[in-house]
Write a protein that holds these residues in place. Sequence first.
Motif, PDB file in Angstrom:
ATOM      1  N   MET B  91       3.261 -95.085 121.895  1.00 10.63           N
ATOM      2  CA  MET B  91       3.502 -94.538 120.555  1.00 10.63           C
ATOM      3  C   MET B  91       4.620 -95.353 119.893  1.00 10.63           C
ATOM      4  O   MET B  91       5.673 -95.538 120.488  1.00 10.63           O
ATOM      5  N   PRO B  92       4.399 -95.866 118.655  1.00 14.71           N
ATOM      6  CA  PRO B  92       5.434 -96.737 118.075  1.00 14.71           C
ATOM      7  C   PRO B  92       6.638 -95.962 117.545  1.00 14.71           C
ATOM      8  O   PRO B  92       6.576 -94.744 117.355  1.00 14.71           O
ATOM      9  N   VAL B  93       7.739 -96.690 117.298  1.00 15.25           N
ATOM     10  CA  VAL B  93       8.921 -96.128 116.646  1.00 15.25           C
ATOM     11  C   VAL B  93       8.498 -95.661 115.251  1.00 15.25           C
ATOM     12  O   VAL B  93       7.767 -96.370 114.563  1.00 15.25           O
ATOM     13  N   PRO B  94       8.909 -94.458 114.797  1.00 12.21           N
ATOM     14  CA  PRO B  94       8.494 -93.980 113.470  1.00 12.21           C
ATOM     15  C   PRO B  94       8.803 -94.981 112.357  1.00 12.21           C
ATOM     16  O   PRO B  94       9.784 -95.712 112.425  1.00 12.21           O
ATOM     17  N   TYR B 105      -2.271 -96.656 114.969  1.00 16.82           N
ATOM     18  CA  TYR B 105      -1.077 -97.471 114.753  1.00 16.82           C
ATOM     19  C   TYR B 105      -1.330 -98.926 115.137  1.00 16.82           C
ATOM     20  O   TYR B 105      -0.830 -99.842 114.476  1.00 16.82           O
ATOM     21  N   ILE B 106      -2.124 -99.138 116.191  1.00 16.45           N
ATOM     22  CA  ILE B 106      -2.428-100.517 116.583  1.00 16.45           C
ATOM     23  C   ILE B 106      -3.279-101.185 115.502  1.00 16.45           C
ATOM     24  O   ILE B 106      -3.026-102.326 115.115  1.00 16.45           O
ATOM     25  N   VAL B 107      -4.268-100.441 114.973  1.00 17.20           N
ATOM     26  CA  VAL B 107      -5.104-100.991 113.892  1.00 17.20           C
ATOM     27  C   VAL B 107      -4.230-101.343 112.686  1.00 17.20           C
ATOM     28  O   VAL B 107      -4.344-102.431 112.109  1.00 17.20           O
ATOM     29  N   LEU B 108      -3.306-100.434 112.313  1.00 14.75           N
ATOM     30  CA  LEU B 108      -2.425-100.693 111.166  1.00 14.75           C
ATOM     31  C   LEU B 108      -1.533-101.900 111.428  1.00 14.75           C
ATOM     32  O   LEU B 108      -1.299-102.717 110.534  1.00 14.75           O
TER      33      LEU B 108
END
Lengths: 179, 173
Positions: B91-94, B105-108
């Motif tokens: 899960m990425p940093v907000p 998030y990976i697609v973005l």
Amino acid sequence: MIMAETRAKTEEHASCLDTLARNPLYVGLAIGILAALMQVLLISAGGPEAYGFCVACHTRDVVNDAVNSFAGTKLAIAAISQNAILPVMTVIGVLIGAFTSAKYYQEFKTKTGKPVSYVWYLLGGLFFMIFALFMGGCPYRIGLRIGYGDVVALIGLVAIVAGVLVGIKIATAMAEREE
Amino acid sequence: MVASGWLSRDTAIIAVPIVTLLFGILIGWLGQRSGFCSIGGFRDFFMFKHTRLLYGYLALIGGAFAGYLVFWLITPSAFENFFWLIGKGLMPVPGAPANLTVAAYIVLAIIGGIAVGLIGVLLGGCPLRQVVMTSEGNIKSLCFVIGMCIGAVVFAAWVSGWGVALLKGLGIA
């Protein structure tokens, strides 16, 4: 005599510091460390983490906060900018710092372009911001997030490199067609 | 647990604009002297095998890691989730639109990264370089910065919602 010597020494000292400032290696180190220092100082005001330096997000915070104040909208900004008396001012600082430095070293020079290029840069900035915010930061915050241990940011950096390679291909093709 | 740094919350909310302004001035000065540019670093490396700017960007990642590590050892409460991967996984940093899946998030990150790299190369620099060149008197860069400001509002008001709706419609988010 003593004064002249002191002045010579200060100038030598200043140019030594300037040599460091002109080397991107030390500048990069400094930005990374300043970003960590910003977090340890200010995190009590609010998150997110790894938010010390980001041209896209910090510009977003300033602009959207101003629009929210004047137009009464509720555009999203980071918690730290929401909670503080004023949003993060990093980008305003960069403008001031770079302008002072350019003036001091007599490197300020108004450079104009063709009117059509202004439109391209305006659109470029607009789309750059939109895609950077979808990614969750400009290349700088991506760097900070990688340092913080975020794998998605690393994927983002690989994508940036891919975009750069595609951009180089397009730029080369365009240059060849013009010749 | 609320994250707490060296300054208390009451002090920090006043210090935020002042500290960030001072840091910004320093970074702007250094950026003007060095011609620092992240995207320019990769461009110069792939086009001319110049490593000067690239090492600068890599030093930023290293400096950030070293800084986070040292300050985390001194004040762990300011870095709740350092080292992010261990506590939070993929899960990425907000920062990107909230409450999506890891896949989204990976697609973005992939779409956003490619676009950012592409625009950066074609218009001659990353956002920091554009802001610095604006301060050096470059009108084209000024247009880029104005475009960024418009983009911020457009994103928050409309495009962010559209993007999330599209991802949800495709079943990714």
